[in-house]
Design an enzyme around this catalytic site. Structure first.
Site, PDB file in Angstrom:
ATOM      1  N   ASN A 161       0.799  -1.239   0.000  1.00 37.63           N
ATOM      2  CA  ASN A 161       0.000   0.000   0.000  1.00 37.63           C
ATOM      3  C   ASN A 161       0.826   1.281   0.000  1.00 37.63           C
ATOM      4  O   ASN A 161       0.372   2.299  -0.512  1.00 37.63           O
ATOM      5  CB  ASN A 161      -1.038  -0.017   1.125  1.00 37.63           C
ATOM      6  CG  ASN A 161      -0.440  -0.140   2.500  1.00 37.63           C
ATOM      7  OD1 ASN A 161       0.721  -0.540   2.653  1.00 37.63           O
ATOM      8  ND2 ASN A 161      -1.202   0.185   3.512  1.00 37.63           N
ATOM      9  N   ARG A 169      11.167   3.381   5.625  1.00 37.27           N
ATOM     10  CA  ARG A 169      10.952   3.388   7.074  1.00 37.27           C
ATOM     11  C   ARG A 169      11.696   2.238   7.748  1.00 37.27           C
ATOM     12  O   ARG A 169      11.962   2.266   8.945  1.00 37.27           O
ATOM     13  CB  ARG A 169       9.437   3.286   7.339  1.00 37.27           C
ATOM     14  CG  ARG A 169       9.008   3.776   8.672  1.00 37.27           C
ATOM     15  CD  ARG A 169       7.519   4.021   8.721  1.00 37.27           C
ATOM     16  NE  ARG A 169       6.755   2.804   8.912  1.00 37.27           N
ATOM     17  CZ  ARG A 169       5.437   2.799   9.152  1.00 37.27           C
ATOM     18  NH1 ARG A 169       4.756   3.929   9.180  1.00 37.27           N
ATOM     19  NH2 ARG A 169       4.794   1.670   9.321  1.00 37.27           N
ATOM     20  N   LYS A 184      12.161  -7.727   1.234  1.00 38.66           N
ATOM     21  CA  LYS A 184      11.248  -8.477   0.370  1.00 38.66           C
ATOM     22  C   LYS A 184       9.956  -7.675   0.224  1.00 38.66           C
ATOM     23  O   LYS A 184       9.127  -7.667   1.126  1.00 38.66           O
ATOM     24  CB  LYS A 184      10.944  -9.853   0.986  1.00 38.66           C
ATOM     25  CG  LYS A 184      10.218 -10.769   0.032  1.00 38.66           C
ATOM     26  CD  LYS A 184       9.243 -11.696   0.707  1.00 38.66           C
ATOM     27  CE  LYS A 184       7.977 -11.050   1.102  1.00 38.66           C
ATOM     28  NZ  LYS A 184       7.152 -10.428   0.032  1.00 38.66           N
ATOM     29  N   ALA A 186       6.195  -6.646  -1.423  1.00 40.25           N
ATOM     30  CA  ALA A 186       5.034  -7.431  -1.857  1.00 40.25           C
ATOM     31  C   ALA A 186       5.130  -7.683  -3.363  1.00 40.25           C
ATOM     32  O   ALA A 186       5.558  -6.802  -4.121  1.00 40.25           O
ATOM     33  CB  ALA A 186       3.755  -6.663  -1.534  1.00 40.25           C
ATOM     34  N   GLY A 238       2.461  -5.544   7.584  1.00 41.75           N
ATOM     35  CA  GLY A 238       1.454  -6.266   6.804  1.00 41.75           C
ATOM     36  C   GLY A 238       0.285  -6.625   7.696  1.00 41.75           C
ATOM     37  O   GLY A 238       0.061  -5.995   8.730  1.00 41.75           O
ATOM     38  N   SER A 239      -0.430  -7.668   7.299  1.00 43.10           N
ATOM     39  CA  SER A 239      -1.661  -8.017   8.004  1.00 43.10           C
ATOM     40  C   SER A 239      -1.349  -8.760   9.304  1.00 43.10           C
ATOM     41  O   SER A 239      -0.298  -9.402   9.440  1.00 43.10           O
ATOM     42  CB  SER A 239      -2.529  -8.895   7.100  1.00 43.10           C
ATOM     43  OG  SER A 239      -1.813 -10.066   6.791  1.00 43.10           O
ATOM     44  N   LEU A 261       1.239  -4.043  12.159  1.00 47.17           N
ATOM     45  CA  LEU A 261       0.168  -4.911  11.637  1.00 47.17           C
ATOM     46  C   LEU A 261      -1.099  -4.117  11.332  1.00 47.17           C
ATOM     47  O   LEU A 261      -1.054  -2.914  11.139  1.00 47.17           O
ATOM     48  CB  LEU A 261      -0.071  -6.042  12.634  1.00 47.17           C
ATOM     49  CG  LEU A 261       1.205  -6.801  13.059  1.00 47.17           C
ATOM     50  CD1 LEU A 261       0.903  -7.868  14.092  1.00 47.17           C
ATOM     51  CD2 LEU A 261       1.922  -7.401  11.857  1.00 47.17           C
ATOM     52  N   ARG A 288      -7.572   9.042   1.982  1.00 49.73           N
ATOM     53  CA  ARG A 288      -6.178   9.099   1.544  1.00 49.73           C
ATOM     54  C   ARG A 288      -5.754   7.683   1.148  1.00 49.73           C
ATOM     55  O   ARG A 288      -6.143   6.716   1.804  1.00 49.73           O
ATOM     56  CB  ARG A 288      -5.308   9.590   2.713  1.00 49.73           C
ATOM     57  CG  ARG A 288      -3.904   9.948   2.362  1.00 49.73           C
ATOM     58  CD  ARG A 288      -3.208  10.490   3.612  1.00 49.73           C
ATOM     59  NE  ARG A 288      -3.115   9.483   4.647  1.00 49.73           N
ATOM     60  CZ  ARG A 288      -1.998   8.816   4.966  1.00 49.73           C
ATOM     61  NH1 ARG A 288      -0.879   9.074   4.340  1.00 49.73           N
ATOM     62  NH2 ARG A 288      -1.998   7.921   5.920  1.00 49.73           N
ATOM     63  N   CYS A 294      -3.172   1.388   6.818  1.00 53.63           N
ATOM     64  CA  CYS A 294      -3.398   0.791   8.142  1.00 53.63           C
ATOM     65  C   CYS A 294      -3.932   1.844   9.101  1.00 53.63           C
ATOM     66  O   CYS A 294      -4.620   1.523  10.060  1.00 53.63           O
ATOM     67  CB  CYS A 294      -2.105   0.199   8.675  1.00 53.63           C
ATOM     68  SG  CYS A 294      -0.789   1.407   8.704  1.00 53.63           S
TER      69      CYS A 294
HETATM   70  P1  NAP Z   1       0.047  -9.135   3.874  1.00 57.50           P
HETATM   71  O1  NAP Z   1      -0.738 -10.002   2.993  1.00 57.50           O
HETATM   72  O2  NAP Z   1       0.216  -9.528   5.288  1.00 57.50           O
HETATM   73  O3  NAP Z   1       1.462  -8.957   3.173  1.00 57.50           O
HETATM   74  C1  NAP Z   1       2.465  -8.137   3.705  1.00 57.50           C
HETATM   75  C2  NAP Z   1       3.806  -8.631   3.227  1.00 57.50           C
HETATM   76  O4  NAP Z   1       4.019  -9.937   3.729  1.00 57.50           O
HETATM   77  C3  NAP Z   1       3.937  -8.739   1.720  1.00 57.50           C
HETATM   78  O5  NAP Z   1       5.276  -8.474   1.354  1.00 57.50           O
HETATM   79  C4  NAP Z   1       3.614 -10.197   1.472  1.00 57.50           C
HETATM   80  O6  NAP Z   1       4.179 -10.648   0.268  1.00 57.50           O
HETATM   81  C5  NAP Z   1       4.301 -10.823   2.657  1.00 57.50           C
HETATM   82  N1  NAP Z   1       3.836 -12.149   3.019  1.00 57.50           N
HETATM   83  C6  NAP Z   1       2.607 -12.683   2.922  1.00 57.50           C
HETATM   84  N2  NAP Z   1       2.618 -13.956   3.395  1.00 57.50           N
HETATM   85  C7  NAP Z   1       3.883 -14.204   3.815  1.00 57.50           C
HETATM   86  C8  NAP Z   1       4.538 -15.324   4.398  1.00 57.50           C
HETATM   87  N3  NAP Z   1       3.893 -16.454   4.677  1.00 57.50           N
HETATM   88  N4  NAP Z   1       5.848 -15.221   4.674  1.00 57.50           N
HETATM   89  C9  NAP Z   1       6.523 -14.098   4.414  1.00 57.50           C
HETATM   90  N5  NAP Z   1       5.968 -13.003   3.862  1.00 57.50           N
HETATM   91  C10 NAP Z   1       4.654 -13.055   3.578  1.00 57.50           C
HETATM   92  O7  NAP Z   1      -0.527  -7.650   3.910  1.00 57.50           O
HETATM   93  P2  NAP Z   1      -0.861  -6.732   2.670  1.00 57.50           P
HETATM   94  O8  NAP Z   1      -2.201  -7.124   2.176  1.00 57.50           O
HETATM   95  O9  NAP Z   1       0.276  -6.682   1.723  1.00 57.50           O
HETATM   96  O10 NAP Z   1      -0.916  -5.310   3.371  1.00 57.50           O
HETATM   97  C11 NAP Z   1      -2.046  -4.835   3.991  1.00 57.50           C
HETATM   98  C12 NAP Z   1      -1.920  -5.016   5.505  1.00 57.50           C
HETATM   99  O11 NAP Z   1      -0.765  -4.329   5.960  1.00 57.50           O
HETATM  100  C13 NAP Z   1      -3.078  -4.391   6.226  1.00 57.50           C
HETATM  101  O12 NAP Z   1      -3.507  -5.237   7.256  1.00 57.50           O
HETATM  102  C14 NAP Z   1      -2.476  -3.116   6.797  1.00 57.50           C
HETATM  103  O13 NAP Z   1      -3.119  -2.631   7.937  1.00 57.50           O
HETATM  104  C15 NAP Z   1      -1.085  -3.539   7.084  1.00 57.50           C
HETATM  105  N6  NAP Z   1      -0.216  -2.372   7.170  1.00 57.50           N
HETATM  106  C16 NAP Z   1       0.229  -2.012   8.406  1.00 57.50           C
HETATM  107  C17 NAP Z   1       1.020  -0.889   8.538  1.00 57.50           C
HETATM  108  C18 NAP Z   1       1.499  -0.482   9.881  1.00 57.50           C
HETATM  109  O14 NAP Z   1       2.458   0.285   9.935  1.00 57.50           O
HETATM  110  N7  NAP Z   1       0.925  -0.953  10.974  1.00 57.50           N
HETATM  111  C19 NAP Z   1       1.390  -0.153   7.419  1.00 57.50           C
HETATM  112  C20 NAP Z   1       0.910  -0.544   6.167  1.00 57.50           C
HETATM  113  C21 NAP Z   1       0.111  -1.676   6.067  1.00 57.50           C
HETATM  114  P3  NAP Z   1       3.277 -11.230  -0.929  1.00 57.50           P
HETATM  115  O15 NAP Z   1       1.998 -10.458  -0.888  1.00 57.50           O
HETATM  116  O16 NAP Z   1       4.063 -10.982  -2.129  1.00 57.50           O
HETATM  117  O17 NAP Z   1       3.086 -12.665  -0.602  1.00 57.50           O
END
Ligand code: NAP
Length: 490
Positions: A161, A169, A184, A186, A238-239, A261, A288, A294
């Site tokens: 995102n 960061r 690594k 996304a 990530g999530s 997360l 935005r 997140c």
């Molecule tokens: P995601 O599906 O959890 O993916 C995040 C990252 O993890 C990607 O690089 C993804 O790569 C990787 N990933 C997925 N499965 C993995 C595994 N088993 N092993 C290692 N890496 C793995 O999240 P997203 O959909 O990309 O991002 C949205 C989420 O991020 C939302 O929940 C959001 O709230 C959160 N977020 C949090 C913040 C914060 O600072 N708290 C900031 C931004 C976003 P691939 O997709 O290529 O597999």
């Protein structure tokens, strides 16, 4: 921007892995097609890292750790500062690249270059401010020396995102602290990270300090890296479900972890709030980045006496949005990242309406090319609706009325997440009470965006561990080392 300039930019973006300071082919024989979510068309085809590539990147990070840690902090800082300067020169390239691969409107992508760049500048300054202390032991028989040392090779995983800001960061504090790193990104948005690695190379980053692995098999390549005893740190954004499973893997080697997360931010509007400012803040906090943040406000908890007026005003503002490809002039809402995101927004709105909410505008996918979803407002959302529990990650504003402060706080805290909360009130004492009562890591008091490179970003509860940015951010990549020596006068 014409499509010929898009083609020229894409040709400048590397399509290989970055290992040991070299651009190298993957050993997997596979590739990843990176698509434009506004059109569904392939932008570029890039290398897809294998487990063997990951092991090689890990070897390099481990081999380079000692020399990078021994590099003078001033030199590390100046490389980051040089990267900041280069980023200003390449601002338009980075902005366009993010719009192409992620979909956000160009003006917002430019904003992300500004925000993401600030981490380079901030941590270039922090590199020379890694402090320790020297003191006498209480009984007077010894001297106590406390220093901060780099934690060691770090593995950085970023989401799609904010393709640049989530990378800077993590990379900037890791490098400032003297840690080597492997990043690594996304698979949906890897081009910005590849282009940024090239920028770091141009800024004079020594070979091997940073590796980039783009892959379609995140889990497969991550497991051996996390299992390698030479790795010392995992930083993940990530999530929550993926973060929880990575924390379990990281526990096997007792890794230091930073986990940024998911969120489910409440946005509280009290009856005494300046409604014009609250509506302005709401538009920022919700729309935005097309709602794909997140920190996006997920639940608008509004005093019952002003809920209808608030709903009317945000609906008018939403009707004025322009949906389209982010490269086009005047576009304010780009596409969602993929079909799954559109399906999720559709089902959350349908569930809320089924349970009694009123749909004021939007509510469905946009027909045609790309993965667009109409900006949406739903009011009178009922307890138990999925939209109150799940992270929407889309342009849907949901309104829930409250009766008094205790009711507002109870509703705001009724979530397993705790990243950020927003409060609009003119009553300073109430604002101070809410700072203490809201279970979040961050709070916006009469503002709709809180992110700043100089501030500690992070959550509580299932929103994560650790802080990124601020003077706290570099500590995530440092270990405290204590030494005792005898009193030199004895
Ligand atoms: P995601 O599906 O959890 O993916 C995040 C990252 O993890 C990607 O690089 C993804 O790569 C990787 N990933 C997925 N499965 C993995 C595994 N088993 N092993 C290692 N890496 C793995 O999240 P997203 O959909 O990309 O991002 C949205 C989420 O991020 C939302 O929940 C959001 O709230 C959160 N977020 C949090 C913040 C914060 O600072 N708290 C900031 C931004 C976003 P691939 O997709 O290529 O597999």
């Amino acid at each position: 921007m014409s499509s010929s300039s898009e083609t020229a930019l894409l040709a400048r973006v590397p399509d290989q892995l970055f290992i040991g300071g070299q651009w190298v082919d993957s050993t997997s024989g596979r590739s990843i097609d990176v698509r434009d979510p506004a059109t569904g068309l392939v932008l570029k085809t890039i290398a897809d890292a294998s487990v063997a590539d990951a092991r090689r990147a890990m070897d390099v990070a481990a081999e380079t750790q000692a020399s990078w840690a021994a590099t003078a902090p001033r030199v590390r800082g100046e490389i980051l500062r040089g990267a900041f300067d280069l980023l200003q020169e390449r601002l338009e390239d980075f902005a366009l690249l993010m719009t192409l691969e992620m979909g956000k409107p160009l003006a917002e992508a430019r904003g992300e270059v500004g925000y993401g760049g600030e981490f380079l500048r901030w941590f270039s300054e922090e590199a020379v401010r890694i402090h320790g202390r020297y003191g006498t032991s209480p009984e007077g028989t010894g001297r106590m020396i406390v220093t901060q040392v780099p934690v060691g090779p770090s593995y950085l995983i970023t989401p799609w995102n904010f393709p640049l800001a989530m990378a800077t960061r993590k990379i900037a504090p890791a490098l400032a602290a003297g840690c080597t790193a492997i990043i690594k990104p996304a698979a949906l948005t890897p081009l910005t990270t590849l282009y940024f690695a090239k920028l770091l190379q141009d800024a004079g980053l020594p070979d091997g300090v940073l590796g980039v692995l783009t892959t379609s098999t995140s889990g497969e390549i991550t497991t051996p890296i996390l299992a390698d005893p030479r790795l010392r740190k995992l930083s993940f954004t990530g999530s929550t479900p993926v973060g929880v499973s990575l924390l379990k893997e990281a526990a096997n080697n007792v890794l230091r972890t930073s986990m940024e997360l998911g969120g489910n931010a409440p946005f509280l509007v009290f009856e005494d709030a300046d409604l014009d400012k609250a509506v302005d803040g709401a538009m920022l906090a919700k729309f935005r980045n097309i709602g794909e943040a997140c920190t996006a406000a997920n639940r608008f908890i509004v005093h019952e006496s002003i809920a209808d007026e608030f709903a009317k005003r945000v609906t008018e503002r939403v009707k004025a949005f322009t949906i389209g490809r982010g490269t086009e002039d005047g576009v304010t809402i780009g596409p969602l990242i993929n079909e799954a995101a559109v399906a999720k927004a559709t089902s959350l709105v349908a569930d809320a309406v089924k349970r009694g909410a009123t749909l004021l505008v939007g509510g469905s996918a946009v027909e045609g090319d790309g993965t667009f979803f109409q900006p949406t407002v739903v009011s009178g959302v009922q307890p138990g609706s999925d939209i109150l529990r799940e992270e929407i990650f889309g342009p849907v504003l949901s309104i829930i009325p409250f009766t008094d402060e205790a009711d507002a706080v109870a509703k705001a805290n009724d979530t397993e997440y705790g990243l950020v909360g927003y409060v609009y009130t003119k009553d300073l004492a109430r604002g101070q009470r809410l700072i203490e009562s809201l279970q979040t890591g961050m709070m916006g008091l009469n503002v709709g965006v809180v992110s700043n490179a100089a501030a500690p970003f992070g959550g509580v509860k299932q929103s994560g561990l650790g802080r990124e940015g601020g003077s706290e951010g570099i500590n995530e990549y440092l270990s405290t080392k204590y030494t005792l020596t005898p009193n030199p006068f004895n």
